[in-house]
Design a protein around this motif. Structure first.
Motif, PDB file in Angstrom:
ATOM      1  N   ILE A 350       0.856  -1.188   0.000  1.00 54.18           N
ATOM      2  CA  ILE A 350       0.000   0.000   0.000  1.00 54.18           C
ATOM      3  C   ILE A 350       0.888   1.233   0.000  1.00 54.18           C
ATOM      4  N   CYS A 351       0.773   2.042  -1.048  1.00 51.80           N
ATOM      5  CA  CYS A 351       1.590   3.244  -1.183  1.00 51.80           C
ATOM      6  C   CYS A 351       0.719   4.486  -1.053  1.00 51.80           C
ATOM      7  N   GLY A 352       1.336   5.572  -0.642  1.00 56.10           N
ATOM      8  CA  GLY A 352       0.591   6.822  -0.519  1.00 56.10           C
ATOM      9  C   GLY A 352       1.330   7.810   0.351  1.00 56.10           C
ATOM     10  N   GLU A 353       0.940   9.078   0.229  1.00 50.22           N
ATOM     11  CA  GLU A 353       1.577  10.122   1.028  1.00 50.22           C
ATOM     12  C   GLU A 353       1.350   9.901   2.516  1.00 50.22           C
ATOM     13  N   SER A 354       2.177  10.509   3.328  1.00 46.96           N
ATOM     14  CA  SER A 354       2.031  10.423   4.774  1.00 46.96           C
ATOM     15  C   SER A 354       0.659  10.954   5.184  1.00 46.96           C
ATOM     16  N   GLY A 355      -0.032  10.177   6.019  1.00 48.52           N
ATOM     17  CA  GLY A 355      -1.334  10.607   6.514  1.00 48.52           C
ATOM     18  C   GLY A 355      -2.499  10.265   5.622  1.00 48.52           C
ATOM     19  N   SER A 356      -2.256   9.537   4.526  1.00 49.06           N
ATOM     20  CA  SER A 356      -3.347   9.254   3.584  1.00 49.06           C
ATOM     21  C   SER A 356      -4.188   8.048   3.981  1.00 49.06           C
ATOM     22  N   GLY A 357      -3.818   7.340   5.040  1.00 49.66           N
ATOM     23  CA  GLY A 357      -4.647   6.250   5.540  1.00 49.66           C
ATOM     24  C   GLY A 357      -4.119   4.862   5.254  1.00 49.66           C
ATOM     25  N   LYS A 358      -2.822   4.723   5.026  1.00 53.20           N
ATOM     26  CA  LYS A 358      -2.256   3.414   4.665  1.00 53.20           C
ATOM     27  C   LYS A 358      -2.418   2.405   5.805  1.00 53.20           C
ATOM     28  N   THR A 359      -2.062   2.809   7.019  1.00 51.02           N
ATOM     29  CA  THR A 359      -2.160   1.888   8.160  1.00 51.02           C
ATOM     30  C   THR A 359      -3.617   1.538   8.448  1.00 51.02           C
ATOM     31  N   LYS A 360      -4.517   2.514   8.325  1.00 50.20           N
ATOM     32  CA  LYS A 360      -5.938   2.252   8.548  1.00 50.20           C
ATOM     33  C   LYS A 360      -6.465   1.233   7.541  1.00 50.20           C
ATOM     34  N   LEU A 361      -6.053   1.361   6.284  1.00 48.29           N
ATOM     35  CA  LEU A 361      -6.480   0.399   5.271  1.00 48.29           C
ATOM     36  C   LEU A 361      -5.923  -0.989   5.581  1.00 48.29           C
ATOM     37  N   ALA A 362      -4.661  -1.047   5.999  1.00 52.97           N
ATOM     38  CA  ALA A 362      -4.055  -2.339   6.330  1.00 52.97           C
ATOM     39  C   ALA A 362      -4.802  -3.012   7.474  1.00 52.97           C
ATOM     40  N   ARG A 363      -5.159  -2.249   8.491  1.00 49.22           N
ATOM     41  CA  ARG A 363      -5.891  -2.834   9.623  1.00 49.22           C
ATOM     42  C   ARG A 363      -7.286  -3.293   9.196  1.00 49.22           C
ATOM     43  N   ALA A 364      -7.909  -2.541   8.285  1.00 48.37           N
ATOM     44  CA  ALA A 364      -9.228  -2.951   7.784  1.00 48.37           C
ATOM     45  C   ALA A 364      -9.132  -4.259   7.006  1.00 48.37           C
ATOM     46  N   VAL A 365      -8.073  -4.407   6.214  1.00 43.15           N
ATOM     47  CA  VAL A 365      -7.855  -5.670   5.490  1.00 43.15           C
ATOM     48  C   VAL A 365      -7.717  -6.816   6.484  1.00 43.15           C
ATOM     49  N   SER A 432       4.296   2.125   2.165  1.00 42.55           N
ATOM     50  CA  SER A 432       5.422   2.965   1.760  1.00 42.55           C
ATOM     51  C   SER A 432       4.923   4.359   1.403  1.00 42.55           C
ATOM     52  N   GLY A 433       5.738   5.365   1.738  1.00 43.82           N
ATOM     53  CA  GLY A 433       5.448   6.739   1.333  1.00 43.82           C
ATOM     54  C   GLY A 433       5.910   7.027  -0.077  1.00 43.82           C
ATOM     55  N   LEU A 434       6.574   6.067  -0.719  1.00 44.19           N
ATOM     56  CA  LEU A 434       7.034   6.222  -2.094  1.00 44.19           C
ATOM     57  C   LEU A 434       6.097   5.503  -3.053  1.00 44.19           C
ATOM     58  N   SER A 435       6.169   5.873  -4.315  1.00 46.78           N
ATOM     59  CA  SER A 435       5.374   5.188  -5.319  1.00 46.78           C
ATOM     60  C   SER A 435       5.999   3.836  -5.631  1.00 46.78           C
ATOM     61  N   PRO A 436       5.226   2.892  -6.179  1.00 43.28           N
ATOM     62  CA  PRO A 436       5.797   1.590  -6.537  1.00 43.28           C
ATOM     63  C   PRO A 436       6.960   1.714  -7.515  1.00 43.28           C
ATOM     64  N   SER A 437       6.841   2.635  -8.485  1.00 48.35           N
ATOM     65  CA  SER A 437       7.922   2.791  -9.461  1.00 48.35           C
ATOM     66  C   SER A 437       9.184   3.320  -8.802  1.00 48.35           C
ATOM     67  N   ALA A 438       9.015   4.218  -7.815  1.00 44.56           N
ATOM     68  CA  ALA A 438      10.192   4.741  -7.111  1.00 44.56           C
ATOM     69  C   ALA A 438      10.875   3.648  -6.297  1.00 44.56           C
ATOM     70  N   LEU A 439      10.089   2.782  -5.692  1.00 47.11           N
ATOM     71  CA  LEU A 439      10.676   1.688  -4.912  1.00 47.11           C
ATOM     72  C   LEU A 439      11.542   0.787  -5.782  1.00 47.11           C
ATOM     73  N   LEU A 440      11.123   0.593  -7.033  1.00 41.54           N
ATOM     74  CA  LEU A 440      11.870  -0.272  -7.943  1.00 41.54           C
ATOM     75  C   LEU A 440      12.972   0.466  -8.673  1.00 41.54           C
ATOM     76  N   SER A 441      12.633   1.630  -9.248  1.00 43.93           N
ATOM     77  CA  SER A 441      13.583   2.295 -10.142  1.00 43.93           C
ATOM     78  C   SER A 441      14.809   2.798  -9.414  1.00 43.93           C
ATOM     79  N   HIS A 442      14.665   3.179  -8.174  1.00 42.06           N
ATOM     80  CA  HIS A 442      15.818   3.688  -7.424  1.00 42.06           C
ATOM     81  C   HIS A 442      16.515   2.592  -6.623  1.00 42.06           C
ATOM     82  N   GLU A 443      16.095   1.350  -6.838  1.00 39.95           N
ATOM     83  CA  GLU A 443      16.704   0.204  -6.166  1.00 39.95           C
ATOM     84  C   GLU A 443      16.701   0.358  -4.651  1.00 39.95           C
TER      85      GLU A 443
END
Length: 579
Positions: A350-365, A432-443
């Motif tokens: 789950i990617c997204g800016e800080s505070g966008s609800g990533k942890t809340k979504l994970a707990r809901a899952v 992650s606070g980074l996009s999926p492409s950033a996680l891969l492209s920047h190794e």
């Protein structure tokens, strides 16, 4: 004359005067005018959904209809001959099941007391079902408690029905076309509808957990085996995997009940459950509560062999996920995919800016998956050996949340794939606070780890690009203030126009401060803390326009530029408003 007095009374409430009615009625009247833009002088007919929409709502609620049907039949027999009609609506207010007298069928249809009617507050105004959905509590909206003149002859008493994960799933309503004037005349209806809703929740919990232990409670031994007050479902390790709403209130003590061990909530362990079965006298089945009190308990053993560790149930309840978004097409599509994946073993990123609800979504899952344990690892600075020891110590099956996966040390990132492979009954969810492409492209992550975690990838949109911002504002404000606080139109417009670089976290903080600073129950512009000043020129213009429904003035305020600048950028980028 009566209509004029009703309109004048609503105007007094809007001016800050209490009506003397129940507080939820006053709060609903204010929302009807200030949030939904309704006019109490207009005689709006009942809103009936299309056939296609009704079929969709009915299909999604089929499991609840099945659980409720027996209780509805019993309740209808209890009120037979008294001209009551029973409605079962879904969590969005659409009537999906109905019991009424055929002699009054035409009159009931005309009043909207029939299949396919939508009683959500933003369409029907103040009404029993709508107020119940907003407050989450049983309510009676009696005669001119209703906002719209079209409904002031009705008396509607509604009770919420929660699913076993604690989310609102349906509303049970008992209504009259005409009733005596005193609101107290509906006290019996309130007692009947709340009891029926409790039994529906019990039936749903029992049906969904035939292969698990169920522990039912009653304050009286006489009713324990025949009509208990509440119940919890337990997995083989004694963790709560489902509960009725009354059980949540009894046991949770302001904390999350799902996933808690029963021996941490009550004076018994999972090994004591056989002692609470029917082969012992009811009076001897006493269970100690955490506050020093006691209730009587009835344990029901699994009807068939319990499913093996790691296996999943075939159906999930969408309630825990549907509460994360309003009418935002992008979020609706995302949550629809998440709901289908929740009961599986697929690892999620789950990617997204800080505070966008990533942890809340994970707990809901996790809650929708009905797994036992939930453990969170903050990846920043965690040594590989410490990470390994934490993972080894977890009870399973469980959900492992890896927060800010991009901050893993190199050693931990190399070790993690092997640790996860060695524990297949740990379902990994990484954020992650980074996009999926950033996680891969920047190794930033080794490819082996990325692909081990990214079974499915979700990108949460920032708050400034969400079309349900108004819904989120109202929902957070209701949660923070218990429904007591309201926003003036100017304060609401200001919040709608902000950029929200801190996303949901920032919005929650702003509303928290505003509630503390406001005089009385009204939040006005001076009560709002100043927004942080930063350049917004780099964000997606089209996304902001979509979130603002292509309102140029609102988009300009959100971007911190002039309206002419927005128009110039639209022409330069060749953007067109959707039809």
């Amino acid at each position: 004359m009566i209509e004029r007095y009703h309109v004048e009374e609503i105007a007094q409430v809007l001016n800050g005067h209490a009506s003397g009615r129940d507080s939820y009625v006053d709060a609903s009247w204010r929302r009807c005018v200030e949030v939904y833009g309704m006019d109490p002088t207009r005689n709006e007919p009942a809103h009936i959904v299309t056939e296609t929409e009704f079929r969709t709502h009915r299909e999604q609620a089929e499991w609840m209809i099945g659980a409720a049907r027996s209780s509805l039949k019993t309740l209808f027999r209890q009120v037979a001959g008294q001209n009551y009609v029973l409605l079962l609506t879904d969590a969005k207010g659409v009537c999906v099941d109905f019991f009424g007298d055929d002699l009054f069928a035409d009159e009931l249809r005309g009043a909207g007391l029939y299949l396919g009617s939508n009683w959500s507050e933003d369409l029907a105004g103040t009404c029993g079902v709508g107020a119940c959905i907003v407050t989450g509590e049983p309510v009676t909206v009696h005669q001119d408690d209703h906002f719209g003149n079209a409904h002031t002859a009705l008396s509607c008493t509604s009770a919420p029905i929660y699913d076993s994960l604690g989310q609102l799933a349906a509303v049970l309503d008992i209504s009259l076309l005409r009733s005596p004037s005193p609101k107290s005349s509906q006290n019996l209806a309130m007692s009947l509808v709340t009891s029926a809703a409790r039994r529906v929740e019990m039936a749903n919990l029992m049906a969904a957990n035939r292969r698990e232990w169920v522990l039912r409670f009653s304050s009286s031994p006489e009713f324990l085996d025949v009509d208990p007050e509440c119940a919890v479902a337990l997995d083989g390790s004694g963790r709560v995997i489902g509960a009725t709403h009354a059980a949540t209130r009894m046991l949770s003590r302001e904390r999350q009940l799902i996933g808690e061990r029963i021996d941490g909530l009550l004076g018994i362990s999972v090994d004591d459950l056989p002692d609470l079965m029917r082969d012992r006298p009811t009076e001897e089945r006493v269970v100690a509560l955490g506050d020093g009190g006691a209730v009587f308990g009835h344990a029901i053993a699994p009807q068939t062999p319990r499913r093996p560790p790691g296996a999943t149930v075939s159906r999930t309840s969408g309630g825990v996920l549907t509460g994360l978004a309003g009418s935002d097409p992008g979020m609706e599509r995302l949550l629809s995919r998440v709901e289908r994946l929740a009961p599986t073993e697929v690892p999620l990123l789950i990617c997204g800016e800080s505070g966008s609800g990533k942890t809340k979504l994970a707990r809901a899952v996790h809650m929708a998956s009905r797994r036992g344990g939930f453990v969170t690892l903050d990846c920043a600075g965690m040594p590989a050996d410490e990470m390994a020891s934490v993972i080894e110590a977890q009870p399973r099956p469980a959900t492992l949340l890896l927060r800010r996966i991009e901050d893993l040390s190199e050693a931990a990132a190399l070790a993690l794939p092997g640790l996860l492979d060695a524990h297949p009954d740990l379902r990994a969810i990484a954020t992650s606070g980074l996009s999926p492409s950033a996680l891969l492209s920047h190794e930033i992550l080794p490819c082996a780890l990325y692909h081990r975690l990214a079974g499915a990838v979700f990108e949460l949109p920032p708050l400034r690009e969400r079309q349900d911002l108004g819904w989120l504002i109202e929902r957070l404000l209701r949660r923070l203030s218990g429904g007591e606080m309201r926003l003036t139109p100017s304060a609401r417009a200001e919040l709608m126009a902000r950029d929200w670089p801190g996303n949901l976290r920032e919005l929650g903080n702003v509303l928290d401060v505003a509630c503390a600073l406001a005089e009385g129950c009204v939040i006005d512009l001076p009560d709002l803390p100043e927004p942080p000043r930063a350049s917004n020129q780099e964000q997606s213009l089209e996304a902001v326009l979509d979130a603002c429904n292509w309102n140029m003035a609102r988009a300009a305020r959100r971007l911190g530029v002039n309206r002419s600048t927005v128009l110039r950028r639209i022409r330069k980028q060749g953007l067109r408003a959707p039809n």
